[in-house]
Scaffold this motif. Sequence first.
Motif, PDB file in Angstrom:
ATOM      1  N   LEU A   1       0.827  -1.203   0.000  1.00  0.00           N
ATOM      2  CA  LEU A   1       0.000   0.000   0.000  1.00  0.00           C
ATOM      3  C   LEU A   1       0.866   1.259   0.000  1.00  0.00           C
ATOM      4  O   LEU A   1       0.616   2.196  -0.759  1.00  0.00           O
ATOM      5  CB  LEU A   1      -0.935   0.003   1.217  1.00  0.00           C
ATOM      6  N   ARG A   2       1.865   1.307   0.854  1.00  0.00           N
ATOM      7  CA  ARG A   2       2.777   2.452   0.877  1.00  0.00           C
ATOM      8  C   ARG A   2       3.984   2.135   1.739  1.00  0.00           C
ATOM      9  O   ARG A   2       3.910   2.163   2.970  1.00  0.00           O
ATOM     10  CB  ARG A   2       2.078   3.703   1.433  1.00  0.00           C
ATOM     11  N   PRO A   3       5.125   1.796   1.138  1.00  0.00           N
ATOM     12  CA  PRO A   3       6.317   1.490   1.933  1.00  0.00           C
ATOM     13  C   PRO A   3       6.861   2.745   2.617  1.00  0.00           C
ATOM     14  O   PRO A   3       7.131   3.749   1.954  1.00  0.00           O
ATOM     15  CB  PRO A   3       7.306   0.957   0.886  1.00  0.00           C
ATOM     16  N   LEU A   4       7.015   2.681   3.920  1.00  0.00           N
ATOM     17  CA  LEU A   4       7.511   3.841   4.673  1.00  0.00           C
ATOM     18  C   LEU A   4       8.940   4.191   4.264  1.00  0.00           C
ATOM     19  O   LEU A   4       9.332   5.359   4.283  1.00  0.00           O
ATOM     20  CB  LEU A   4       7.448   3.552   6.177  1.00  0.00           C
ATOM     21  N   ALA A   5       9.711   3.190   3.899  1.00  0.00           N
ATOM     22  CA  ALA A   5      11.103   3.443   3.520  1.00  0.00           C
ATOM     23  C   ALA A   5      11.201   4.346   2.297  1.00  0.00           C
ATOM     24  O   ALA A   5      12.173   5.089   2.152  1.00  0.00           O
ATOM     25  CB  ALA A   5      11.815   2.119   3.240  1.00  0.00           C
ATOM     26  N   LEU A   6      10.200   4.320   1.431  1.00  0.00           N
ATOM     27  CA  LEU A   6      10.224   5.157   0.242  1.00  0.00           C
ATOM     28  C   LEU A   6      10.226   6.630   0.611  1.00  0.00           C
ATOM     29  O   LEU A   6      10.890   7.444  -0.033  1.00  0.00           O
ATOM     30  CB  LEU A   6       9.010   4.820  -0.642  1.00  0.00           C
ATOM     31  N   GLU A   7       9.495   6.987   1.650  1.00  0.00           N
ATOM     32  CA  GLU A   7       9.434   8.390   2.079  1.00  0.00           C
ATOM     33  C   GLU A   7      10.616   8.766   2.963  1.00  0.00           C
ATOM     34  O   GLU A   7      11.135   9.876   2.863  1.00  0.00           O
ATOM     35  CB  GLU A   7       8.123   8.632   2.835  1.00  0.00           C
ATOM     36  N   SER A   8      11.036   7.851   3.821  1.00  0.00           N
ATOM     37  CA  SER A   8      12.065   8.202   4.799  1.00  0.00           C
ATOM     38  C   SER A   8      13.489   7.937   4.320  1.00  0.00           C
ATOM     39  O   SER A   8      14.424   8.651   4.704  1.00  0.00           O
ATOM     40  CB  SER A   8      11.822   7.433   6.104  1.00  0.00           C
ATOM     41  N   GLN A   9      13.670   6.904   3.475  1.00  0.00           N
ATOM     42  CA  GLN A   9      15.029   6.519   3.088  1.00  0.00           C
ATOM     43  C   GLN A   9      15.291   6.563   1.579  1.00  0.00           C
ATOM     44  O   GLN A   9      16.428   6.502   1.146  1.00  0.00           O
ATOM     45  CB  GLN A   9      15.330   5.104   3.597  1.00  0.00           C
ATOM     46  N   GLY A  10      14.218   6.626   0.764  1.00  0.00           N
ATOM     47  CA  GLY A  10      14.421   6.743  -0.674  1.00  0.00           C
ATOM     48  C   GLY A  10      14.178   5.459  -1.446  1.00  0.00           C
ATOM     49  O   GLY A  10      13.836   4.410  -0.891  1.00  0.00           O
ATOM     50  N   LEU A  11      14.373   5.555  -2.758  1.00  0.00           N
ATOM     51  CA  LEU A  11      14.039   4.484  -3.678  1.00  0.00           C
ATOM     52  C   LEU A  11      14.852   3.216  -3.431  1.00  0.00           C
ATOM     53  O   LEU A  11      14.294   2.110  -3.404  1.00  0.00           O
ATOM     54  CB  LEU A  11      14.269   4.966  -5.120  1.00  0.00           C
ATOM     55  N   THR A  12      16.155   3.352  -3.248  1.00  0.00           N
ATOM     56  CA  THR A  12      17.010   2.172  -3.087  1.00  0.00           C
ATOM     57  C   THR A  12      16.604   1.355  -1.879  1.00  0.00           C
ATOM     58  O   THR A  12      16.466   0.124  -1.958  1.00  0.00           O
ATOM     59  CB  THR A  12      18.486   2.587  -2.968  1.00  0.00           C
ATOM     60  N   ALA A  13      16.381   2.023  -0.735  1.00  0.00           N
ATOM     61  CA  ALA A  13      15.984   1.320   0.482  1.00  0.00           C
ATOM     62  C   ALA A  13      14.632   0.635   0.311  1.00  0.00           C
ATOM     63  O   ALA A  13      14.433  -0.496   0.767  1.00  0.00           O
ATOM     64  CB  ALA A  13      15.938   2.302   1.658  1.00  0.00           C
ATOM     65  N   ALA A  14      13.701   1.317  -0.369  1.00  0.00           N
ATOM     66  CA  ALA A  14      12.375   0.735  -0.583  1.00  0.00           C
ATOM     67  C   ALA A  14      12.463  -0.508  -1.458  1.00  0.00           C
ATOM     68  O   ALA A  14      11.790  -1.517  -1.215  1.00  0.00           O
ATOM     69  CB  ALA A  14      11.442   1.765  -1.214  1.00  0.00           C
ATOM     70  N   LEU A  15      13.295  -0.470  -2.508  1.00  0.00           N
ATOM     71  CA  LEU A  15      13.458  -1.642  -3.376  1.00  0.00           C
ATOM     72  C   LEU A  15      14.157  -2.787  -2.639  1.00  0.00           C
ATOM     73  O   LEU A  15      13.820  -3.966  -2.847  1.00  0.00           O
ATOM     74  CB  LEU A  15      14.247  -1.262  -4.626  1.00  0.00           C
ATOM     75  N   ASP A  16      15.113  -2.454  -1.784  1.00  0.00           N
ATOM     76  CA  ASP A  16      15.770  -3.499  -0.974  1.00  0.00           C
ATOM     77  C   ASP A  16      14.753  -4.169  -0.053  1.00  0.00           C
ATOM     78  O   ASP A  16      14.774  -5.399   0.118  1.00  0.00           O
ATOM     79  CB  ASP A  16      16.904  -2.897  -0.148  1.00  0.00           C
ATOM     80  N   GLN A  17      13.861  -3.380   0.539  1.00  0.00           N
ATOM     81  CA  GLN A  17      12.811  -3.943   1.383  1.00  0.00           C
ATOM     82  C   GLN A  17      11.859  -4.814   0.573  1.00  0.00           C
ATOM     83  O   GLN A  17      11.416  -5.869   1.031  1.00  0.00           O
ATOM     84  CB  GLN A  17      12.020  -2.832   2.085  1.00  0.00           C
ATOM     85  N   LEU A  18      11.551  -4.365  -0.638  1.00  0.00           N
ATOM     86  CA  LEU A  18      10.674  -5.154  -1.508  1.00  0.00           C
ATOM     87  C   LEU A  18      11.313  -6.516  -1.792  1.00  0.00           C
ATOM     88  O   LEU A  18      10.634  -7.558  -1.721  1.00  0.00           O
ATOM     89  CB  LEU A  18      10.425  -4.402  -2.817  1.00  0.00           C
ATOM     90  N   ALA A  19      12.602  -6.514  -2.109  1.00  0.00           N
ATOM     91  CA  ALA A  19      13.303  -7.773  -2.379  1.00  0.00           C
ATOM     92  C   ALA A  19      13.312  -8.673  -1.154  1.00  0.00           C
ATOM     93  O   ALA A  19      13.101  -9.900  -1.257  1.00  0.00           O
ATOM     94  CB  ALA A  19      14.736  -7.474  -2.830  1.00  0.00           C
TER      95      ALA A  19
END
Length: 409
Positions: A264-282
């Motif tokens: 729905l909305r990864p918090l890491a995308l807002e707080s840490q950026g694209l790379t962190a959000a993609l790492d969390q997705l993986a």
Amino acid sequence: YDYGNKVALGQLVKARAQQLEEMEQRASTITKMTDALTGTLNFSKILDAALDVGLISVRRRNDQRVVSLVLLFRDNDRLYVSDYRGLSFAEENKSLKGDAGAIGKALSEAHPIVVNDPYKDTELRELNMKTMRSVVVIPLRAHYDNYGVLIYGSEERNAFPPDHVHTLHAIGMQATVALQNAVLYNSLMSEKERIIQMEEDARKALVRDLHDVPTQTVSAVVMRLRIARRLMEQNSPEVPTELEEIEGMAQRATEEMRHVLFKLRPLALESQGLTAALDQLADKMLKTYKQNMSVKVGEEVEDYLDETQQGALFYLIEEAANNARKYAEADVIAVQIVRQKNIIAVRIADNGKGFDVEAVNAGYDDRGSFGMVNMRERAELLNGSLNLKSAPGKGTTITVIIPIDLSNG
């Protein structure tokens, strides 16, 4: 002699009075029809009003035969007869290129073109206007957009003096504005319906995600708890083992629900950026679905993408990765993002079973899925382009090219 002059003068006055009355009636009718022209968003009513008001302004005698028709461009860039007055039904299916003769000249020069003997014109003669002796072609054009043309014809030669042409051009301009408004309104309604449909699909997808994994896991936990309670009542030595199984299932349910919330909305995308959000997705792909996913993001990438762009790109990659997880049966999904001069290049590839792209696109509407549509629209939000390559047994590769402004780096 004086009596004859008086009679002639009286007849002249009467004729002038009749002409004035007819002009007033025509002006009143034109005003009413022009109001109708500018007061509707209905294509058919716009065209009807434009044709009718034009005929009224052209016709100077009740016995004078005049014709009118409107030709509009369609998807194949040809002009089609959309509406007409005074012509046969055979004209309904007529189409023209609109690149020659008076029509082509009116469209290219963006002003009315008057033609005498239209049967000699390259394209006008295809419209069965053999009895017409003069024709005026009015372009329906706004800025650089050509919608089509209005055509008025008369059996009289030189039937379109400059003041009539000016009036008809004004009608054409009003019709063009009305058509623009109608196009804009219809586009907004279509966009509204599309957004509503996308929201509905998103809700359905969320319900499926909750039902397919977390809900089933929680239901299994409840069932196993009942078994554990019976085992405890029987003082069975299997109770500790059963409780360990239940604990593991509860942990999986927790991970599954966190994954749904992450979608729905990864918090890491807002707080840490694209790379962190993609790492969390993986990481969540692996923990939740046992799906391997590798992510490589160039160091400079985030410097050239603002928060909104990073969000759009993340959801595009997530959509592609989930499609690969569900359908590709791939060992690994590889995501790579790099900056190459003035572009950001994104590659999402899998080594799965692949598919026939043409066959899937041909039946896309029937499947009711918006996955590919969503990805293309997100690429467009980034002013980018998306290319998909796949073949049975050869995996799938999605490439997105995003132009960037180096001055913002």
